[in-house]
Motif scaffolding. Structure first.
Motif, short mmCIF file in Angstrom:
data_model
loop_
_atom_site.label_atom_id
_atom_site.label_comp_id
_atom_site.label_asym_id
_atom_site.label_seq_id
_atom_site.Cartn_x
_atom_site.Cartn_y
_atom_site.Cartn_z
N VAL A 274 -27.70 30.42 0.61
CA VAL A 274 -27.16 29.52 -0.11
C VAL A 274 -26.50 29.86 -1.83
O VAL A 274 -25.65 28.85 -1.69
N GLN B 9 -23.31 31.15 -2.05
CA GLN B 9 -22.18 29.84 -1.20
C GLN B 9 -22.31 29.09 -2.56
O GLN B 9 -21.08 28.66 -3.23
N LEU C 253 -20.16 21.36 0.96
CA LEU C 253 -22.06 22.71 0.22
C LEU C 253 -22.80 21.74 1.25
O LEU C 253 -23.86 22.90 1.81
N ASP C 254 -23.40 21.11 1.19
CA ASP C 254 -24.55 20.00 1.39
C ASP C 254 -24.95 20.34 2.83
O ASP C 254 -25.53 21.11 3.38
N ALA D 73 -25.53 24.20 3.38
CA ALA D 73 -27.10 25.04 2.94
C ALA D 73 -27.46 24.03 4.61
O ALA D 73 -28.75 24.71 4.64
N THR E 159 -27.55 26.22 7.26
CA THR E 159 -28.23 27.88 6.32
C THR E 159 -29.97 28.09 6.80
O THR E 159 -30.29 28.36 7.40
N LEU F 160 -30.10 20.56 -0.11
CA LEU F 160 -29.10 20.67 -1.53
C LEU F 160 -29.40 19.41 -2.71
O LEU F 160 -28.24 18.48 -2.46
N THR G 2 -32.57 23.44 -3.35
CA THR G 2 -33.44 23.24 -2.54
C THR G 2 -34.53 22.55 -2.70
O THR G 2 -35.27 22.73 -3.41
#
Ligand code: AHM
Ligand code: MG
Length: 335
Positions: free
Chosen positions: A40, A43, A69-70, A73, A76, A119, A133
């Motif tokens: 993360v 990223q 991105l959230d 995350a 991931t 995130l 996180t």
């Protein structure tokens, strides 16, 4: 014994015996979180290149759809934990319901559930401000080998066996506790290794920083308004300094190092405040208490609240012990 410059991997192995139930399962779980954090982090660090590689919702030059991105995350962390078959359930701020992990094994004997905000503060990404996180780990209460139930997730924060956060800031740090103090590890991005940089983190008992979204001031309860005025009054070590990033992990991390209080109270806009008990408040409260600080909803310790719903929100006051006690005193007197 925690040694500065020790790697997180070494630290996990050396401290495994401290875990209540030292099956190695919790160590493997924290190792998986460490791995997902690095992915993360990579990223998040690319976020500034959106003009070049394409923003969320667009298609990039390779013809790939860009994801927020959230979402990345969340996927991931979930896939890292799922693939390793080391938990039996996951609850995420990004998912309406909890996820049951049955695993490939006939009988999934895993004992831990993870709750997380993959995130937090993600609106800060667009402006290159730190995000984080947050994770929280419990032992399941239902028998191993059966599918997890809501009961496994709705446990009071006091039952947490571990909790932590990753801060994607000027440096990336992983800070966590297993109930034996709080330790912070900084990522050396060149080689992808976390090193113990902040052993035994402690909230100063007092501080001079208050962190609250004062834009909501007129909507706050009287006790909170009075406390904010108290912070601003001229006295020995006051007025306090106001610092509000609007990214929970960053605000608490700074206050833990420098001494301060964070408040997200209820208001006439949000009857229960904004923050989620299971994904944000409980883990931050566990870390805070382990670092000698205090966390409450104004009246009751956060860790003693009995959750009633996965996405439940609660008012949150967290930080240096004496500052939180002062805010609670104002709330007890004025409501
Ligand atoms: P999020 O989970 O939607 O990112 O919201 C949580 C964030 C916290 O990190 C931060 O402390 C708070 O929301 C800020 O809220 P506000 O903008 O209302 O002050
Ligand atoms: Mg959040």
């Amino acid at each position: 014994m925690a040694r500065k410059n020790q790697t997180l991997g070494e630290f996990i192995i050396e401290n495994q015996a401290e875990f209540k139930y030292s099956s190695g399962e919790l160590s493997r779980l924290i190792n998986s979180i460490r791995l997902a954090a690095k992915v993360v982090n990579h990223q998040v660090n690319k976020a500034g290149l959106v003009d070049i590689v394409g923003a969320a919702g667009e298609t990039n030059i390779q013809g790939e759809d860009q994801q927020k991105l959230d979402v990345i995350a969340n996927e991931t962390f979930i896939s890292t934990l799922k693939n390793r078959e080391i938990v039996c359930g996951i609850g995420s701020e990004e998912n309406d319901d909890f996820i049951t992990i049955e695993g490939h094994k006939e009988d999934n004997q895993n004992k831990y559930v993870v709750l997380m905000d993959p995130l937090d503060g993600s609106s800060n990404i667009d402006v290159n401000v730190s995000v984080g996180t947050i994770f929280s780990i419990y032992r399941r209460v239902t028998p191993p080998g059966t599918p997890v139930t809501m009961e496994d997730f709705l446990q009071p924060g006091r039952n947490q066996v571990a909790a932590g956060y990753i801060i994607y800031g000027t440096s990336t740090m992983l800070v966590y506790t297993t109930g034996h103090g709080v330790n912070g590890f900084t990522l050396n991005p060149a080689i992808g290794t976390f090193y113990l940089s902040h052993p035994n983190m402690q909230f100063p008992k007092d501080g001079t920083i208050y962190s609250v979204n004062e834009g909501n001031y007129t909507h706050f309860p009287l006790g909170v308004k009075k406390y904010i005025k108290y912070c601003q009054e001229e006295s020995e070590n006051r007025p306090y300094t106001s610092r509000y990033i609007g990214s929970l992990v960053s605000d608490i991390h700074r206050n833990m190092i420098k001494g301060g209080i964070y408040l997200y109270p209820k208001s006439s806009l949000n009857a229960n405040g904004k923050l989620r008990l299971l994904y944000e408040c409980n883990p931050m409260a566990f870390i805070t208490e382990q670092a000698g600080g205090k966390a409450s909803d104004g009246y009751t310790s956060i860790l003693d609240l009995k959750p009633t719903a996965l996405h439940q929100r609660v008012p949150f006051i967290c930080g240096s012990q004496h500052m939180v006690e002062k805010a609670e005193a104002f709330m007890a007197e004025f409501g």
